[in-house]
Scaffold this active site. Structure first.
Site, PDB file in Angstrom:
ATOM      1  N   LYS A  72      15.015 -16.884  29.027  1.00 52.07           N
ATOM      2  CA  LYS A  72      15.682 -17.860  28.162  1.00 52.07           C
ATOM      3  C   LYS A  72      17.155 -18.022  28.529  1.00 52.07           C
ATOM      4  CE  LYS A  72      13.622 -19.771  26.033  1.00 52.07           C
ATOM      5  NZ  LYS A  72      12.766 -20.893  26.533  1.00 52.07           N
ATOM      6  N   GLY A  73      17.450 -17.790  29.801  1.00 50.54           N
ATOM      7  CA  GLY A  73      18.817 -17.994  30.265  1.00 50.54           C
ATOM      8  C   GLY A  73      19.009 -19.321  30.963  1.00 50.54           C
ATOM      9  N   GLY A  74      17.896 -19.997  31.295  1.00 50.50           N
ATOM     10  CA  GLY A  74      17.976 -21.265  32.010  1.00 50.50           C
ATOM     11  C   GLY A  74      17.400 -21.177  33.413  1.00 50.50           C
ATOM     12  N   ARG A 155      23.271 -16.314  29.625  1.00 51.62           N
ATOM     13  CA  ARG A 155      23.840 -17.096  28.527  1.00 51.62           C
ATOM     14  C   ARG A 155      24.496 -16.153  27.535  1.00 51.62           C
ATOM     15  NH1 ARG A 155      19.292 -20.408  25.737  1.00 51.62           N
ATOM     16  NH2 ARG A 155      21.078 -21.175  24.554  1.00 51.62           N
ATOM     17  N   TYR A 263      21.116 -32.463  30.312  1.00 51.51           N
ATOM     18  CA  TYR A 263      21.126 -33.150  31.603  1.00 51.51           C
ATOM     19  C   TYR A 263      19.734 -33.190  32.223  1.00 51.51           C
ATOM     20  CZ  TYR A 263      26.169 -33.685  32.047  1.00 51.51           C
ATOM     21  OH  TYR A 263      27.473 -34.074  31.881  1.00 51.51           O
ATOM     22  N   LYS A 278      11.847 -27.323  26.483  1.00 54.72           N
ATOM     23  CA  LYS A 278      13.223 -26.907  26.712  1.00 54.72           C
ATOM     24  C   LYS A 278      14.158 -27.613  25.735  1.00 54.72           C
ATOM     25  CE  LYS A 278      11.617 -24.606  30.168  1.00 54.72           C
ATOM     26  NZ  LYS A 278      11.469 -23.128  30.087  1.00 54.72           N
ATOM     27  N   ARG A 280      14.827 -26.777  22.612  1.00 53.21           N
ATOM     28  CA  ARG A 280      14.398 -26.773  21.210  1.00 53.21           C
ATOM     29  C   ARG A 280      15.515 -26.264  20.308  1.00 53.21           C
ATOM     30  NH1 ARG A 280       8.598 -24.015  22.529  1.00 53.21           N
ATOM     31  NH2 ARG A 280       7.310 -25.893  22.579  1.00 53.21           N
TER      32      ARG A 280
END
Length: 315
Positions: A72-74, A155, A263, A278, A280
């Protein structure tokens, strides 16, 4: 020949013993082709080993770069953005080779078979966010390739905890299964539940120490996940430089989608966004509880900053 085969089998079954702090020459870069050839010699159990070479000259090869986390950091956004570069060949799915025992026992040949076909000039990349927090993974990656270049995207730890909960919550909702509120996970006996797995995953300095036992800091590039969301291009530029790629990704490859709130990508005239899962919205959390969570991470964050010689704009 029998002795060679027996030795090869034992090499796979028995883990290699490495020193707690391996000596690594960060300036010595071994070509991916040489690394793969030597590794396959060690792990091939059959004389009919196939290199999976396509007629067009591409082949499946071991990754030269791994996105190791964090959950969940991207990581998906990072992989999609990096895939804009023509010299990147990315595995589509999370492979979980180094952290799942059933997969790891299959050996490197199985691992290679999960990789995309790529050309000699391309860098093969795979991403599995669970690698960062899995204790066994750093040593296993080191045993495969001491020169591996690693990407780690982080994050704000508190925000990552909320995203972690949100993903599991929606997974249960889709299956029509009830799931406790986030407060039930964060609070135990009136205090912050520090045993909650989502909190443990955000203790970055603990997990980073494990990786630094095997890889020097200049082999691990940390991507600022919060900045990647707000302004992706500068972060991707840094990744290009770290991987020694020619500057091919431009600011024009990114555009802000007002409907989605983040983005999206523009590639050769085609526009694409990340999956609807993604971005949310996080659950509403009592302000005092959120402050308690941020306060808990204050000291671990400070230790992490000292460890990597860099600060981040986290609460």
């Amino acid at each position: 020949m029998a002795a060679f085969l027996l030795g090869a089998v034992l090499l796979i079954v028995q883990p290699q013993i490495v020193p707690s702090r391996p000596a690594i020459n960060s300036n010595a870069e071994t070509s991916s082709q040489t690394v793969q050839r030597e590794l396959l010699k060690k792990t091939s159990q059959k004389n009919d080993f196939k290199e999976n070479i396509h007629s067009n000259g591409s082949c499946q090869q071991l990754p030269q770069t791994i996105i190791i986390g964090v959950r969940k950091g991207g990581t998906r956004a990072l992989l999609e953005m990096l895939s804009l570069h023509p010299d990147i060949a990315a595995a589509e799915s999370e492979v979980h080779f180094f952290d799942w025992e059933d997969h790891y026992r299959n050996g490197l040949q199985w691992y290679i078979n999960q990789m995309p076909f790529s050309y000699p000039h391309q860098i093969t990349v795979e991403k599995t966010p669970a690698y960062f927090t899995s204790p066994k993974v750093p040593e296993r990656v080191y045993n495969m390739n001491q020169s591996m270049r690693l990407l780690l995207i982080l994050r704000d730890p508190s925000e990552r905890v909320l995203s972690d909960y949100t993903q599991v919550f929606y997974n249960h909702m889709q299956k029509h299964k009830p799931y406790p509120s986030i407060e039930q996970f964060l609070i135990r006996n009136g205090e912050l539940n520090v045993d909650y797995k989502a909190i443990n995953r955000s203790l970055y300095y603990i997990h980073m120490q494990n990786w630094l036992k095997y890889f020097p800091l200049d082999h691990i590039h940390i991507v600022d996940g919060d900045r990647l969301i707000k302004d992706p291009f500068p972060e991707i530029e840094k990744v290009e430089r770290f991987l020694k790629l020619s500057p091919q990704i431009n600011a024009s490859n990114f555009y802000f989608n007002k409907t989605k709130g983040f983005y999206c990508l523009r590639d050769s005239g085609r526009e694409r966004c990340l999956h609807e899962s993604k971005g949310r919205a996080h659950p509403q959390v009592d302000t005092r509880l959120l402050e308690k969570l941020q306060e808990y991470f204050h000291e671990p964050n400070k230790k992490f900053f000292e460890l990597v010689g860099r600060t981040f704009d986290w609460h």
